[in-house]
Design a protein around this motif. Structure first.
Motif, short mmCIF file in Angstrom:
data_model
loop_
_atom_site.label_atom_id
_atom_site.label_comp_id
_atom_site.label_asym_id
_atom_site.label_seq_id
_atom_site.Cartn_x
_atom_site.Cartn_y
_atom_site.Cartn_z
N ARG A 179 0.83 -1.20 0.00
CA ARG A 179 0.00 0.00 0.00
C ARG A 179 0.87 1.27 0.00
O ARG A 179 0.51 2.29 -0.59
CB ARG A 179 -0.94 0.00 1.21
CG ARG A 179 -1.99 -1.10 1.16
CD ARG A 179 -2.93 -1.02 2.36
NE ARG A 179 -3.79 0.16 2.28
CZ ARG A 179 -4.97 0.18 1.67
NH1 ARG A 179 -5.42 -0.91 1.04
NH2 ARG A 179 -5.69 1.29 1.65
N LEU A 180 2.02 1.21 0.70
CA LEU A 180 2.92 2.36 0.67
C LEU A 180 3.47 2.60 -0.74
O LEU A 180 3.54 3.75 -1.21
CB LEU A 180 4.09 2.13 1.64
CG LEU A 180 3.81 2.28 3.14
CD1 LEU A 180 5.06 1.96 3.93
CD2 LEU A 180 3.32 3.67 3.47
N GLU A 181 3.87 1.51 -1.41
CA GLU A 181 4.43 1.65 -2.75
C GLU A 181 3.39 2.13 -3.76
O GLU A 181 3.74 2.85 -4.71
CB GLU A 181 5.02 0.31 -3.19
CG GLU A 181 6.24 -0.11 -2.39
CD GLU A 181 6.69 -1.51 -2.73
OE1 GLU A 181 6.01 -2.15 -3.57
OE2 GLU A 181 7.70 -1.97 -2.16
N SER A 182 2.14 1.79 -3.56
CA SER A 182 1.09 2.22 -4.49
C SER A 182 0.54 3.61 -4.16
O SER A 182 -0.37 4.08 -4.83
CB SER A 182 -0.05 1.19 -4.49
OG SER A 182 -0.65 1.11 -3.20
N GLY A 183 1.07 4.23 -3.12
CA GLY A 183 0.61 5.56 -2.75
C GLY A 183 -0.66 5.58 -1.93
O GLY A 183 -1.23 6.65 -1.70
N GLU A 184 -1.12 4.45 -1.46
CA GLU A 184 -2.32 4.39 -0.63
C GLU A 184 -1.95 4.54 0.85
O GLU A 184 -0.77 4.50 1.23
CB GLU A 184 -3.05 3.07 -0.87
CG GLU A 184 -3.49 2.84 -2.31
CD GLU A 184 -4.18 1.51 -2.48
OE1 GLU A 184 -5.16 1.26 -1.73
OE2 GLU A 184 -3.76 0.71 -3.33
N THR A 185 -2.98 4.69 1.68
CA THR A 185 -2.76 4.81 3.12
C THR A 185 -2.53 3.43 3.73
O THR A 185 -3.38 2.54 3.61
CB THR A 185 -3.96 5.48 3.81
OG1 THR A 185 -4.17 6.77 3.25
CG2 THR A 185 -3.72 5.60 5.31
N ARG A 224 7.77 10.70 4.01
CA ARG A 224 7.42 10.16 2.69
C ARG A 224 6.82 11.23 1.79
O ARG A 224 7.00 11.19 0.56
CB ARG A 224 6.45 8.99 2.85
CG ARG A 224 7.10 7.76 3.44
CD ARG A 224 6.18 6.54 3.40
NE ARG A 224 6.93 5.34 3.73
CZ ARG A 224 7.61 4.62 2.85
NH1 ARG A 224 7.62 4.98 1.58
NH2 ARG A 224 8.28 3.56 3.23
N ILE A 225 6.11 12.18 2.37
CA ILE A 225 5.47 13.22 1.55
C ILE A 225 6.47 14.32 1.17
O ILE A 225 6.56 14.72 0.00
CB ILE A 225 4.26 13.81 2.29
CG1 ILE A 225 3.17 12.75 2.47
CG2 ILE A 225 3.71 15.03 1.54
CD1 ILE A 225 2.02 13.21 3.32
N SER A 273 4.97 9.62 7.87
CA SER A 273 4.17 10.13 6.76
C SER A 273 4.77 11.40 6.17
O SER A 273 4.83 11.59 4.95
CB SER A 273 2.73 10.39 7.21
OG SER A 273 2.13 9.21 7.70
#
Length: 370
Positions: A112-118, A151-152, A148
């Motif tokens: 989910r992190l790699e796909s940009g999801e929460t 990552r952002i 978070s």
């Protein structure tokens, strides 16, 4: 007071001092017990939550999940004591009290992190101890928020940044907060109990009536009996302050003599309460029970343990009717904040008013009984 009155008062005070020196139980209570309580509570009370026992369930087993767990462990708030393979095992360890927090990372965490999801993790917190639960929730939220933001934003600086500066107790040591209040509490317990027992002991021995058959007047008897306990309490207060400074390394930022001058009416108030207790009790055991009934409300509502501002209405208003509230605040003002008379004169006025009221009421109650 004329010369003969002073002589009679001195004779009563000398008699009371001899009673104290010949009574091992009173000496033990006066000298040893407050110091023992200081060391026990000074080392035992610690509001800084550290090394909370934590159980981990890492279903992902990836580099991202391990890095997140390292952040929890490096915070020094969490101590990973066990790593299990199922959510059920984690819950059982929390129920058994072997862990206070459970961190469960789902299997799809990295995807989910790699796909940009929460990506969501589950933090189970034992709520039976509110201080630990609150700290665990706050720190876990801070860690996930920091991850978070990294990552952002990447290497970019934060648009808004807070830089807190803690005054008077920068290391947030629990001893610096609790021991100045503990000094006041022990001073109150010792002076009230000793003054109450001084009169009740004469009742038990049947010598109080004999004293009143002598030329000693009631006021001289009361003053003579209370004088040794005034000096004993102040001496014990200074000794505890010395231990606070030398052993527990609590710095005294203000003038200690200022605190002593505020302590004097506080001691007089305790002695007045002791007189009132002695008029109600016929034995020392009864005096101790009545005294405990007066200690507990004043301790719990004085701000020594719980902040007054956090109490529900009308308890904050009630708290300021206790002399302990004013004395604890004065102690922390001098020792921690370095305050002086400009900050303490309201405390002195209130404490002297309470002292006069307590001494008058205590003396009148004793006169009515006799």
């Amino acid at each position: 007071m004329n010369g003969s009155s002073l002589l009679r008062t001195f004779s009563v005070a000398r008699k009371e001092l001899l009673h104290i020196l010949r009574d091992p139980q009173t000496l033990f209570f006066t000298l040893f017990v407050p110091v023992l309580e200081l060391f026990m509570l000074g080392y035992a009370i610690n509001t800084n939550v550290r090394n909370v026992k934590t159980v981990v369930v890492d279903h992902a087993g990836t580099q991202e999940s391990r890095r997140l767990l390292e952040q929890f462990e490096n915070s020094q708030d969490f101590l990973i004591v066990s790593k299990v393979s199922s959510d059920r095992e984690a819950s059982q360890l929390i129920v058994a009290g072997k862990a206070r927090v459970g961190i469960i990372i789902p299997e799809n965490f990295s995807r989910r992190l790699e796909s940009g999801e929460t990506a969501t993790i589950l933090v189970l917190v034992d709520g039976t101890e509110s201080s630990i639960a609150g700290e665990a929730v706050n720190v876990s939220n801070a860690i996930t928020l920091r991850e978070s933001l990294i990552r952002i934003l990447g290497d970019r600086p934060l648009p808004v940044e807070a830089r807190p500066r803690i005054l008077f107790n920068p290391d947030t040591r629990s001893a610096n907060f609790f021991i100045p209040g503990l000094m006041v509490v022990m001073c109150q317990m010792m002076s009230t109990m000793l003054s109450a027992n001084a009169i009740v002991r004469e009742k038990e021995l049947g010598t109080l009536e004999q004293l009143f058959m002598t030329p000693v007047r009631r006021g001289e008897l009361i003053l003579g009996k209370m004088t040794p306990y005034i000096f004993l309490t102040l001496a014990e207060f200074c000794f505890i302050a010395f231990l606070m400074w030398s052993v527990f390394r609590v710095p005294i930022h203000g003038y200690f003599i200022t605190l002593l001058l505020v302590t004097l009416p506080f001691v007089f108030t305790n002695l007045g309460m002791g007189l009132w207790i002695s008029s109600r009790a016929a034995t020392r055991e009864a005096a101790g029970q009545i005294a405990m009934g007066t200690f507990l409300p004043s301790i719990f509502l004085s701000g020594y343990v719980f902040p007054i501002d956090s109490m529900p209405w009308p308890l904050p208003t009630v708290a300021y009717f206790f002399h302990t509230t004013w004395m604890i605040d004065a102690s922390r003002t001098v020792i921690l904040r370095g305050g002086g008379w400009p900050e303490l004169w309201p405390h002195a006025v209130v404490l002297w008013s309470m002292a006069l009221a307590a001494l008058v009421v205590g003396s009148l109650q004793m006169q009515k009984r006799l």
